[in-house]
Design a protein around this motif. Sequence first.
Motif, PDB file in Angstrom:
ATOM      1  N   LYS A   1      34.391  24.633  65.973  1.00 45.27           N
ATOM      2  CA  LYS A   1      33.330  25.221  67.731  1.00 45.27           C
ATOM      3  C   LYS A   1      34.053  25.861  67.916  1.00 45.27           C
ATOM      4  N   ARG A   2      35.340  26.187  68.998  1.00 46.08           N
ATOM      5  CA  ARG A   2      35.751  27.598  69.585  1.00 46.08           C
ATOM      6  C   ARG A   2      35.608  28.740  68.918  1.00 46.08           C
ATOM      7  N   ILE A   3      35.842  28.759  66.964  1.00 47.72           N
ATOM      8  CA  ILE A   3      35.125  29.410  66.363  1.00 47.72           C
ATOM      9  C   ILE A   3      33.318  30.319  66.386  1.00 47.72           C
ATOM     10  N   ASN A   4      33.106  29.573  65.926  1.00 50.27           N
ATOM     11  CA  ASN A   4      31.148  29.791  66.121  1.00 50.27           C
ATOM     12  C   ASN A   4      30.940  29.983  67.559  1.00 50.27           C
ATOM     13  N   ASP A   5      31.442  29.598  68.728  1.00 53.64           N
ATOM     14  CA  ASP A   5      31.222  29.690  70.112  1.00 53.64           C
ATOM     15  C   ASP A   5      31.516  31.317  70.564  1.00 53.64           C
ATOM     16  N   THR A   6      33.439  31.719  69.983  1.00 52.38           N
ATOM     17  CA  THR A   6      34.040  32.805  70.343  1.00 52.38           C
ATOM     18  C   THR A   6      33.256  34.260  69.180  1.00 52.38           C
ATOM     19  N   PHE A   7      33.280  33.768  67.921  1.00 52.41           N
ATOM     20  CA  PHE A   7      32.884  34.977  67.122  1.00 52.41           C
ATOM     21  C   PHE A   7      31.722  34.451  66.389  1.00 52.41           C
ATOM     22  N   GLY A   8      30.390  33.578  66.563  1.00 51.52           N
ATOM     23  CA  GLY A   8      29.392  33.230  65.906  1.00 51.52           C
ATOM     24  C   GLY A   8      29.264  32.658  64.802  1.00 51.52           C
ATOM     25  N   HIS A   9      28.235  31.698  64.586  1.00 49.63           N
ATOM     26  CA  HIS A   9      28.167  31.031  62.985  1.00 49.63           C
ATOM     27  C   HIS A   9      28.917  32.049  62.123  1.00 49.63           C
ATOM     28  N   TYR A  10      28.249  32.819  62.134  1.00 44.00           N
ATOM     29  CA  TYR A  10      28.983  33.349  61.175  1.00 44.00           C
ATOM     30  C   TYR A  10      30.505  33.646  60.271  1.00 44.00           C
ATOM     31  N   ALA A  11      31.046  33.378  61.139  1.00 44.01           N
ATOM     32  CA  ALA A  11      32.153  33.430  60.931  1.00 44.01           C
ATOM     33  C   ALA A  11      32.551  32.256  60.666  1.00 44.01           C
ATOM     34  N   GLY A  12      32.077  30.559  61.354  1.00 44.09           N
ATOM     35  CA  GLY A  12      32.950  30.200  61.370  1.00 44.09           C
ATOM     36  C   GLY A  12      31.785  29.288  60.041  1.00 44.09           C
ATOM     37  N   ASP A  13      30.550  29.950  59.302  1.00 39.94           N
ATOM     38  CA  ASP A  13      30.737  29.579  57.927  1.00 39.94           C
ATOM     39  C   ASP A  13      31.721  30.421  56.702  1.00 39.94           C
ATOM     40  N   ARG A  14      31.531  31.517  57.293  1.00 41.21           N
ATOM     41  CA  ARG A  14      32.774  31.805  56.258  1.00 41.21           C
ATOM     42  C   ARG A  14      34.536  31.556  56.020  1.00 41.21           C
ATOM     43  N   ALA A  15      34.672  30.418  57.488  1.00 43.83           N
ATOM     44  CA  ALA A  15      36.000  29.741  58.056  1.00 43.83           C
ATOM     45  C   ALA A  15      36.008  28.590  56.995  1.00 43.83           C
ATOM     46  N   LEU A  16      35.029  28.209  57.450  1.00 42.09           N
ATOM     47  CA  LEU A  16      33.892  26.412  56.021  1.00 42.09           C
ATOM     48  C   LEU A  16      34.589  27.504  54.841  1.00 42.09           C
ATOM     49  N   ARG A  17      33.917  28.482  54.460  1.00 45.23           N
ATOM     50  CA  ARG A  17      34.363  29.201  52.776  1.00 45.23           C
ATOM     51  C   ARG A  17      35.565  28.699  52.881  1.00 45.23           C
ATOM     52  N   HIS A  18      36.448  29.278  53.671  1.00 43.70           N
ATOM     53  CA  HIS A  18      37.863  29.620  53.006  1.00 43.70           C
ATOM     54  C   HIS A  18      38.469  28.286  52.526  1.00 43.70           C
ATOM     55  N   VAL A  19      38.589  27.402  53.290  1.00 44.45           N
ATOM     56  CA  VAL A  19      39.002  26.194  53.626  1.00 44.45           C
ATOM     57  C   VAL A  19      38.268  25.532  51.426  1.00 44.45           C
ATOM     58  N   ALA A  20      37.214  25.324  51.923  1.00 43.43           N
ATOM     59  CA  ALA A  20      36.353  25.289  50.411  1.00 43.43           C
ATOM     60  C   ALA A  20      37.303  25.248  49.142  1.00 43.43           C
ATOM     61  N   GLN A  21      37.885  27.236  48.976  1.00 38.61           N
ATOM     62  CA  GLN A  21      38.571  27.574  48.333  1.00 38.61           C
ATOM     63  C   GLN A  21      39.520  27.018  48.413  1.00 38.61           C
ATOM     64  N   ARG A  22      40.453  26.837  49.707  1.00 39.49           N
ATOM     65  CA  ARG A  22      41.671  25.767  49.411  1.00 39.49           C
ATOM     66  C   ARG A  22      41.139  25.136  48.689  1.00 39.49           C
ATOM     67  N   LEU A  23      40.788  24.651  49.388  1.00 38.76           N
ATOM     68  CA  LEU A  23      40.684  22.878  48.090  1.00 38.76           C
ATOM     69  C   LEU A  23      40.874  22.406  47.053  1.00 38.76           C
ATOM     70  N   GLN A  24      39.304  23.466  46.585  1.00 39.03           N
ATOM     71  CA  GLN A  24      39.763  23.624  45.331  1.00 39.03           C
ATOM     72  C   GLN A  24      40.233  24.299  43.803  1.00 39.03           C
ATOM     73  N   GLU A  25      41.389  25.041  44.810  1.00 35.19           N
ATOM     74  CA  GLU A  25      42.575  25.330  44.070  1.00 35.19           C
ATOM     75  C   GLU A  25      43.090  24.543  44.229  1.00 35.19           C
ATOM     76  N   MET A  26      43.268  23.343  44.893  1.00 36.81           N
ATOM     77  CA  MET A  26      44.336  22.008  44.585  1.00 36.81           C
ATOM     78  C   MET A  26      44.577  21.608  43.805  1.00 36.81           C
TER      79      MET A  26
END
Length: 396
Positions: A280-305
């Motif tokens: 929520k802080r990322i979305n409020d501060t940098f916008g939802h596009y940044a929040g979407d990128r953050a979610l994709r980064h987490v998804a990538q790490r989980l897939q690698e694990m």
Amino acid sequence: MIELNSTQLLQITLTVECAAMAIVAGVFFLVARATHGARGARWSWGWALFAATLGAEAAAWTFPAHAAALHLAATLMSVANAFFTATASFEFARAGRMPLPAWTVLALTSAAAIATAFRGGTNDSLLSVEVALVGATALTTVALGPMARNSRMWGVKTAWGAAAMVTLLMGRTLVSGAVLESHGEELNALYWVIEIIGGGILAFMLAMGEIVAMLEEIRIELEESNGALNGALQGLETAAKIDALTGLYNRYAFHTIVADLRRHRTLDGAIVVIDLNGLKRINDTFGHYAGDRALRHVAQRLQEMVRASDYVFRWGGDEFVVLLFDVTTEVARERIVHMQPPEPLYLHDRPAVELSVSWGVAPLAYDVENALKEADAQLYDQRRLIRSAAAKLGPV
């Protein structure tokens, strides 16, 4: 006991043959109507004209006073039959995409000219009809030849073989008639009886082959349509299970996969609930596009694990769920602890934004819902600790 001479026998044979071909034409019309005229319409007219040709010839032999007009009508109808039959054969072989080749038009025109000109005695009138019919069956043989060689459709092979045999049979009759004509003689009525019976059997085989070929084509098209429909449905089913943002399975897929696993294997392993901290802080501060990128980064790490046998789901919002099979909860915790942290967010003219996650682990059992609740409770305990530490030490 009734004795029939050869002329009377020819009349009866022509009449019976006319009735048989009329029935064949009726079957073709029914197929054409059932397919909204898309198939067999020209073949229908061809067989109807063939039946009418035989009927006109039978009437000519029955009513000698009108023989000349009836013979002419039979000849013209046989020419029309040749056109419809040849056109139908080429359209079927080429899936209706191409008209008659130019040379076939010339062949039909020549057959029509010979048929209408070659009319001398009474038996010669049958020869004039035969000229047009030979043109029709010869062109059918040529049209279906490549398809019969390359296709698995037995109807096409049967139709091609019957058309070839009819062409040879009537071709022999034309040659015999021409030879006798040169000696001032003609084929007798008994010969024509045998010719019509043999030709009628082959014509029936040709008609059945054409009908089977049309039904086979319909079956193939239905199979292809069903295959395309099943493919589309599978595509929709797959799309319904995929989270559009991360490419992971979604919550609907989770319940579908778990239900399938319950039916086919014992659920043994660990379930992990993971939460992206500070979305929520990322979305409020940098916008939802940044929040979407953050979610994709987490998804990538989980897939690698995970391994190929494991599953990762986007549960919704900032939450993810992981199913790890054939591992203990201790091993699952070790994997999460040693997982590479999500890649930081690099934004224009701003310092990198570090990303972190909270998580909870529970044993995976048949009661998946309770396992989820247990893992979720651990996650929130961990988040409370993180928030407590953040309040004392500053932003994490």
